[in-house]
Design a protein around this motif. Sequence first.
Motif, PDB file in Angstrom:
ATOM      1  N   CYS A 151       0.830  -1.212   0.000  1.00 55.19           N
ATOM      2  CA  CYS A 151       0.000   0.000   0.000  1.00 55.19           C
ATOM      3  C   CYS A 151       0.860   1.255   0.000  1.00 55.19           C
ATOM      4  CB  CYS A 151      -0.918   0.009   1.215  1.00 55.19           C
ATOM      5  SG  CYS A 151      -2.149  -1.303   1.235  1.00 55.19           S
ATOM      6  N   ALA A 152       1.877   1.289   0.834  1.00 55.95           N
ATOM      7  CA  ALA A 152       2.751   2.463   0.919  1.00 55.95           C
ATOM      8  C   ALA A 152       3.496   2.689  -0.390  1.00 55.95           C
ATOM      9  CB  ALA A 152       3.732   2.304   2.081  1.00 55.95           C
ATOM     10  N   VAL A 153       3.944   1.622  -1.022  1.00 49.73           N
ATOM     11  CA  VAL A 153       4.627   1.735  -2.319  1.00 49.73           C
ATOM     12  C   VAL A 153       3.672   2.310  -3.363  1.00 49.73           C
ATOM     13  CG1 VAL A 153       5.590   0.381  -4.235  1.00 49.73           C
ATOM     14  CG2 VAL A 153       6.385  -0.021  -1.899  1.00 49.73           C
ATOM     15  N   GLU A 154       2.418   1.868  -3.350  1.00 49.50           N
ATOM     16  CA  GLU A 154       1.441   2.361  -4.323  1.00 49.50           C
ATOM     17  C   GLU A 154       1.186   3.861  -4.134  1.00 49.50           C
ATOM     18  OE1 GLU A 154      -1.465   2.568  -7.380  1.00 49.50           O
ATOM     19  OE2 GLU A 154       0.312   1.372  -7.024  1.00 49.50           O
ATOM     20  N   VAL A 155       1.031   4.312  -2.903  1.00 49.14           N
ATOM     21  CA  VAL A 155       0.810   5.743  -2.656  1.00 49.14           C
ATOM     22  C   VAL A 155       2.035   6.539  -3.090  1.00 49.14           C
ATOM     23  CG1 VAL A 155       0.416   7.500  -0.877  1.00 49.14           C
ATOM     24  CG2 VAL A 155      -0.870   5.350  -0.809  1.00 49.14           C
ATOM     25  N   ALA A 156       3.217   6.060  -2.769  1.00 48.57           N
ATOM     26  CA  ALA A 156       4.447   6.746  -3.177  1.00 48.57           C
ATOM     27  C   ALA A 156       4.552   6.814  -4.700  1.00 48.57           C
ATOM     28  CB  ALA A 156       5.668   6.053  -2.584  1.00 48.57           C
ATOM     29  N   ARG A 157       4.163   5.749  -5.379  1.00 47.88           N
ATOM     30  CA  ARG A 157       4.186   5.733  -6.844  1.00 47.88           C
ATOM     31  C   ARG A 157       3.246   6.793  -7.405  1.00 47.88           C
ATOM     32  NH1 ARG A 157       1.231   4.518 -10.867  1.00 47.88           N
ATOM     33  NH2 ARG A 157      -0.474   3.680  -9.627  1.00 47.88           N
ATOM     34  N   LEU A 158       2.074   6.937  -6.781  1.00 45.88           N
ATOM     35  CA  LEU A 158       1.096   7.907  -7.271  1.00 45.88           C
ATOM     36  C   LEU A 158       1.604   9.348  -7.187  1.00 45.88           C
ATOM     37  CD1 LEU A 158      -2.188   6.376  -5.829  1.00 45.88           C
ATOM     38  CD2 LEU A 158      -1.596   6.640  -8.259  1.00 45.88           C
ATOM     39  N   ILE A 159       2.457   9.639  -6.228  1.00 39.57           N
ATOM     40  CA  ILE A 159       2.986  11.010  -6.150  1.00 39.57           C
ATOM     41  C   ILE A 159       4.435  11.078  -6.638  1.00 39.57           C
ATOM     42  CG2 ILE A 159       1.394  11.806  -4.383  1.00 39.57           C
ATOM     43  CD1 ILE A 159       3.511  11.494  -2.318  1.00 39.57           C
ATOM     44  N   ASP A 160       4.834  10.058  -7.380  1.00 35.20           N
ATOM     45  CA  ASP A 160       6.140  10.026  -8.045  1.00 35.20           C
ATOM     46  C   ASP A 160       7.324  10.105  -7.085  1.00 35.20           C
ATOM     47  OD1 ASP A 160       5.032   9.806 -10.622  1.00 35.20           O
ATOM     48  OD2 ASP A 160       4.755  11.985 -10.735  1.00 35.20           O
ATOM     49  N   LEU A 161       7.219   9.419  -5.950  1.00 39.39           N
ATOM     50  CA  LEU A 161       8.338   9.388  -5.006  1.00 39.39           C
ATOM     51  C   LEU A 161       9.223   8.154  -5.166  1.00 39.39           C
ATOM     52  CD1 LEU A 161       6.891  10.680  -1.630  1.00 39.39           C
ATOM     53  CD2 LEU A 161       8.349  11.858  -3.246  1.00 39.39           C
ATOM     54  N   GLY A 162       8.834   7.228  -6.002  1.00 33.13           N
ATOM     55  CA  GLY A 162       9.603   6.008  -6.151  1.00 33.13           C
ATOM     56  C   GLY A 162       9.258   5.025  -5.048  1.00 33.13           C
ATOM     57  N   SER A 163       9.973   3.910  -5.020  1.00 37.82           N
ATOM     58  CA  SER A 163       9.635   2.851  -4.068  1.00 37.82           C
ATOM     59  C   SER A 163      10.680   2.660  -2.976  1.00 37.82           C
ATOM     60  CB  SER A 163       9.411   1.530  -4.800  1.00 37.82           C
ATOM     61  OG  SER A 163      10.565   1.192  -5.543  1.00 37.82           O
ATOM     62  N   ALA A 164      11.692   3.511  -2.920  1.00 36.68           N
ATOM     63  CA  ALA A 164      12.707   3.496  -1.860  1.00 36.68           C
ATOM     64  C   ALA A 164      13.357   2.127  -1.707  1.00 36.68           C
ATOM     65  CB  ALA A 164      12.105   3.963  -0.536  1.00 36.68           C
ATOM     66  N   THR A 165      13.740   1.525  -2.813  1.00 34.33           N
ATOM     67  CA  THR A 165      14.346   0.193  -2.755  1.00 34.33           C
ATOM     68  C   THR A 165      15.696   0.192  -2.041  1.00 34.33           C
ATOM     69  OG1 THR A 165      15.233   0.539  -4.981  1.00 34.33           O
ATOM     70  CG2 THR A 165      13.157  -0.688  -4.789  1.00 34.33           C
ATOM     71  N   ASP A 166      16.283   1.363  -1.840  1.00 39.71           N
ATOM     72  CA  ASP A 166      17.553   1.442  -1.116  1.00 39.71           C
ATOM     73  C   ASP A 166      17.352   1.379   0.403  1.00 39.71           C
ATOM     74  OD1 ASP A 166      16.286   3.938  -1.390  1.00 39.71           O
ATOM     75  OD2 ASP A 166      18.143   5.019  -0.963  1.00 39.71           O
ATOM     76  N   VAL A 167      16.103   1.472   0.869  1.00 39.25           N
ATOM     77  CA  VAL A 167      15.793   1.395   2.298  1.00 39.25           C
ATOM     78  C   VAL A 167      15.511  -0.070   2.629  1.00 39.25           C
ATOM     79  CG1 VAL A 167      14.170   2.139   4.097  1.00 39.25           C
ATOM     80  CG2 VAL A 167      14.826   3.718   2.265  1.00 39.25           C
ATOM     81  N   PRO A 168      16.073  -0.586   3.734  1.00 47.20           N
ATOM     82  CA  PRO A 168      15.801  -1.983   4.096  1.00 47.20           C
ATOM     83  C   PRO A 168      14.294  -2.257   4.161  1.00 47.20           C
ATOM     84  CG  PRO A 168      17.472  -1.057   5.530  1.00 47.20           C
ATOM     85  CD  PRO A 168      16.945   0.070   4.691  1.00 47.20           C
ATOM     86  N   GLU A 169      13.880  -3.417   3.672  1.00 48.49           N
ATOM     87  CA  GLU A 169      12.455  -3.741   3.584  1.00 48.49           C
ATOM     88  C   GLU A 169      11.737  -3.618   4.916  1.00 48.49           C
ATOM     89  OE1 GLU A 169       9.463  -7.261   2.098  1.00 48.49           O
ATOM     90  OE2 GLU A 169      11.486  -7.169   1.262  1.00 48.49           O
ATOM     91  N   ALA A 170      12.396  -3.947   6.005  1.00 46.30           N
ATOM     92  CA  ALA A 170      11.762  -3.886   7.327  1.00 46.30           C
ATOM     93  C   ALA A 170      11.353  -2.456   7.697  1.00 46.30           C
ATOM     94  CB  ALA A 170      12.693  -4.461   8.391  1.00 46.30           C
ATOM     95  N   ARG A 171      12.027  -1.452   7.115  1.00 45.01           N
ATOM     96  CA  ARG A 171      11.721  -0.050   7.437  1.00 45.01           C
ATOM     97  C   ARG A 171      11.099   0.710   6.270  1.00 45.01           C
ATOM     98  NH1 ARG A 171      17.374   0.532   9.187  1.00 45.01           N
ATOM     99  NH2 ARG A 171      17.408   2.171   7.625  1.00 45.01           N
ATOM    100  N   ARG A 172      10.987   0.066   5.133  1.00 41.77           N
ATOM    101  CA  ARG A 172      10.579   0.757   3.916  1.00 41.77           C
ATOM    102  C   ARG A 172       9.159   1.321   3.994  1.00 41.77           C
ATOM    103  NH1 ARG A 172      11.506  -2.859  -0.801  1.00 41.77           N
ATOM    104  NH2 ARG A 172      13.577  -2.739   0.088  1.00 41.77           N
ATOM    105  N   ALA A 173       8.206   0.560   4.499  1.00 45.19           N
ATOM    106  CA  ALA A 173       6.821   1.045   4.546  1.00 45.19           C
ATOM    107  C   ALA A 173       6.717   2.306   5.391  1.00 45.19           C
ATOM    108  CB  ALA A 173       5.893  -0.042   5.076  1.00 45.19           C
ATOM    109  N   ARG A 174       7.343   2.312   6.566  1.00 46.40           N
ATOM    110  CA  ARG A 174       7.271   3.487   7.432  1.00 46.40           C
ATOM    111  C   ARG A 174       8.009   4.666   6.792  1.00 46.40           C
ATOM    112  NH1 ARG A 174       3.555   4.250   9.466  1.00 46.40           N
ATOM    113  NH2 ARG A 174       3.504   2.285  10.559  1.00 46.40           N
ATOM    114  N   TYR A 175       9.137   4.388   6.139  1.00 53.35           N
ATOM    115  CA  TYR A 175       9.891   5.430   5.444  1.00 53.35           C
ATOM    116  C   TYR A 175       9.010   6.090   4.375  1.00 53.35           C
ATOM    117  CZ  TYR A 175      13.243   7.585   2.280  1.00 53.35           C
ATOM    118  OH  TYR A 175      13.904   8.471   1.468  1.00 53.35           O
TER     119      TYR A 175
END
Length: 160
Positions: free
Chosen positions: A17-41
């Motif tokens: 869900c967080a990745v989808e919202v970030a995609r909608l506002i063109d923020l990318g998916s933050a693949t450089d952030v560890p997965e355990a913290r990515r959603a909150r980031y």
Amino acid sequence: MADEEHNEAGARSFLTCAVEVARLIDLGSATDVPEARRARYLAHAVRKPLLERAYLPEEFFAPLMAAAVYDPDPSFCLWFVEPTVYAFGRRRVMTSLLDYLRTGTDAEQAGAKRAWYCAHVPLRADRSPAYAPGATRDPALDESRDVMDEWRETLQRSAV
């Protein structure tokens, strides 16, 4: 499903869900952030840009509501609920949460209950341009007494 597996599945859903919202506002998916913290980031990254907009396209509504419902932390689901209330109106947000309560999985129902509290956020001009001086907004978007009554009735029926 063991508790650990259930928590992992929930975290994956929130991350999706967080990745989808970030995609909608063109923020990318933050693949450089560890997965355990990515959603909150991502949740933190989208909060301010979402609040800065008086209007959000229709395509934002369902992903924002899903992110609010799937966010496992009741302190942070506000980050998705608040901009959704400002952009789409309290009534529509509460109606969506009521639908999750009535028809969702156990996890979605629990998430809807967490997000319900946040849907009562005060509507302030300093938080969103939707309420800035001179902005025109239909008061019906935020009228929700009947939806609150339906929420209470649904909770009472489910407790029986």
